[in-house]
Design an enzyme around this catalytic site. Structure first.
Site, PDB file in Angstrom:
ATOM      1  N   LYS A  53      -0.619  -2.992   6.387  1.00  0.00           N
ATOM      2  CA  LYS A  53      -1.839  -2.460   5.780  1.00  0.00           C
ATOM      3  C   LYS A  53      -3.070  -3.208   6.292  1.00  0.00           C
ATOM      4  O   LYS A  53      -4.102  -2.614   6.592  1.00  0.00           O
ATOM      5  CB  LYS A  53      -1.762  -2.571   4.248  1.00  0.00           C
ATOM      6  CG  LYS A  53      -0.886  -1.489   3.637  1.00  0.00           C
ATOM      7  CD  LYS A  53      -0.489  -1.785   2.210  1.00  0.00           C
ATOM      8  CE  LYS A  53       0.548  -0.758   1.734  1.00  0.00           C
ATOM      9  NZ  LYS A  53       1.204  -1.084   0.489  1.00  0.00           N
ATOM     10  N   GLN A  97       0.579  -4.779  -4.435  1.00  0.00           N
ATOM     11  CA  GLN A  97       1.838  -4.307  -3.855  1.00  0.00           C
ATOM     12  C   GLN A  97       2.933  -4.289  -4.918  1.00  0.00           C
ATOM     13  O   GLN A  97       3.164  -5.275  -5.618  1.00  0.00           O
ATOM     14  CB  GLN A  97       2.239  -5.216  -2.673  1.00  0.00           C
ATOM     15  CG  GLN A  97       3.466  -4.758  -1.908  1.00  0.00           C
ATOM     16  CD  GLN A  97       3.299  -3.404  -1.237  1.00  0.00           C
ATOM     17  OE1 GLN A  97       2.235  -3.061  -0.758  1.00  0.00           O
ATOM     18  NE2 GLN A  97       4.356  -2.619  -1.199  1.00  0.00           N
ATOM     19  N   ASP A 120      -4.786   3.383  -4.796  1.00  0.00           N
ATOM     20  CA  ASP A 120      -3.371   3.771  -4.868  1.00  0.00           C
ATOM     21  C   ASP A 120      -3.180   5.013  -5.740  1.00  0.00           C
ATOM     22  O   ASP A 120      -2.152   5.683  -5.655  1.00  0.00           O
ATOM     23  CB  ASP A 120      -2.559   2.632  -5.510  1.00  0.00           C
ATOM     24  CG  ASP A 120      -1.652   1.918  -4.523  1.00  0.00           C
ATOM     25  OD1 ASP A 120      -1.262   2.552  -3.522  1.00  0.00           O
ATOM     26  OD2 ASP A 120      -1.346   0.742  -4.757  1.00  0.00           O
TER      27      ASP A 120
HETATM   28  N1  GUN Z   1       5.293   0.056  -3.005  1.00  0.00           N
HETATM   29  C1  GUN Z   1       5.854   1.122  -2.394  1.00  0.00           C
HETATM   30  N2  GUN Z   1       4.931   2.075  -2.149  1.00  0.00           N
HETATM   31  C2  GUN Z   1       3.773   1.607  -2.626  1.00  0.00           C
HETATM   32  C3  GUN Z   1       2.447   2.134  -2.643  1.00  0.00           C
HETATM   33  O1  GUN Z   1       2.158   3.253  -2.212  1.00  0.00           O
HETATM   34  N3  GUN Z   1       1.507   1.315  -3.204  1.00  0.00           N
HETATM   35  C4  GUN Z   1       1.805   0.099  -3.733  1.00  0.00           C
HETATM   36  N4  GUN Z   1       0.821  -0.605  -4.284  1.00  0.00           N
HETATM   37  N5  GUN Z   1       3.017  -0.410  -3.716  1.00  0.00           N
HETATM   38  C5  GUN Z   1       3.983   0.337  -3.163  1.00  0.00           C
END
Ligand code: GUN
Length: 294
Positions: A53, A97, A120
């Protein structure tokens, strides 16, 4: 029939170039879109997602800030980081995350994020707006899937879409988004899950199957109508001593036999995965634009 491969990596590259252009247009107005990332603990998959990311942010010309906390961090320590990002004008999007080492904390942490920075799309305010079709940040993986379909020329309008999986991150938002009366929706939607009696009965009627169950071979060839479009959201590690790492990634779809019947299919890796980060950049740019009314 041998399926057309829907190249998510290529679509993601095209969208990231468009996003970079949007970032470049915003900079003369004194705004650089910024993403705040919080990683708690040392889960290897989470660590590699977070690294990817940040790299993607840098490539798009965005600012990013990462804070790592140990797996032993308390709820208050985690909330303090989120509040810091909420108050920081350089941060337009916040990503905590998931999963957190202590899953019981997740809801409180998500709810602490300022909905204006919830790139998100997991905050209950964002989820409610999404359900009502109001402007908001759409969750990245489902939104990315809808863009793969649209940019590949497969309209959801009037199509019967069967979603297999009911997670808060993929299955449930997808079903909602597909049901909306707009350009990415207008589908007839069926949702299957672990308590569905006969998943194949439903998937065999689908124009589009979206597999998001988190289990290899959830969708086998006998469950797919000739000419259906198949989107594979699964990312499952299976042991493979022949590889350097000792494992390989497979999706939820029995790829080879299903590709013989489908009209189009996303591969794993290189299908849905690259779109998730792309939509995160998309939402962060959108949030930065809103701060200057662009
Ligand atoms: N863990 C797996 N997919 C995601 C996501 O799209 N966002 C976040 N914050 N954590 C994740």
């Amino acid at each position: 029939m041998s399926a057309k491969i829907l190249d998510g990596k290529l679509i993601a590259q095209q969208m990231r170039a468009e996003i970079k252009q949007g970032v470049d247009e915003l900079k003369p107005r004194g705004v650089t879109p910024g993403l705040g990332v919080l990683l708690v603990g040392d889960n290897p998959a989470s660590r590699s997602y977070v690294t990817a990311k940040e790299k993607a942010c840098a490539e798009a010309g965005m600012y990013s800030e990462e804070i790592r906390l140990p797996a032993t961090a308390t709820k208050e320590e985690i909330l303090a980081v989120v509040r810091g990002f909420n108050a920081n004008p350089k941060i337009h999007g916040i990503l905590v995350q998931l999963p957190l080492p202590d899953s019981k904390m997740e809801q409180a942490v998500i709810e602490a994020i300022d909905p204006a920075k919830d790139v998100d799309g997991f905050h209950p305010v964002s989820v409610g707006k999404m359900m009502l079709g109001l402007p908001t940040y759409l969750p990245c993986t489902p939104h990315g899937i809808l863009h793969i379909l649209k940019r590949s020329g497969y309209s959801t309008d009037g199509a019967h879409v069967v979603v297999v999986g009911r997670s808060n991150i993929v299955g449930r938002p997808l079903v909602n988004m597909l049901s909306l009366k707009n350009a990415l929706g207008n589908a007839t939607v069926t949702m299957c899950h672990t308590r569905t009696k006969d998943v194949g009965l439903h998937t065999r009627q689908a124009d589009i199957i979206i597999a998001a169950a988190g289990k290899p071979k959830t969708i086998t060839a006998d469950m797919v109508r000739e000419g259906a479009v198949v989107i594979d959201v699964g990312v499952n590690r299976v042991n493979d001593p022949a590889t350097k790492t000792g494992y390989r990634l497979v999706g939820d779809v029995d790829y080879g036999p299903v590709a013989e019947k489908a009209a189009a299919i996303t591969p794993v890796p290189g299908g849905v995965g690259p779109m998730t980060i792309t939509m995160l950049l998309f939402n962060t740019l959108e949030s930065a634009r809103r701060t200057v009314g662009a």
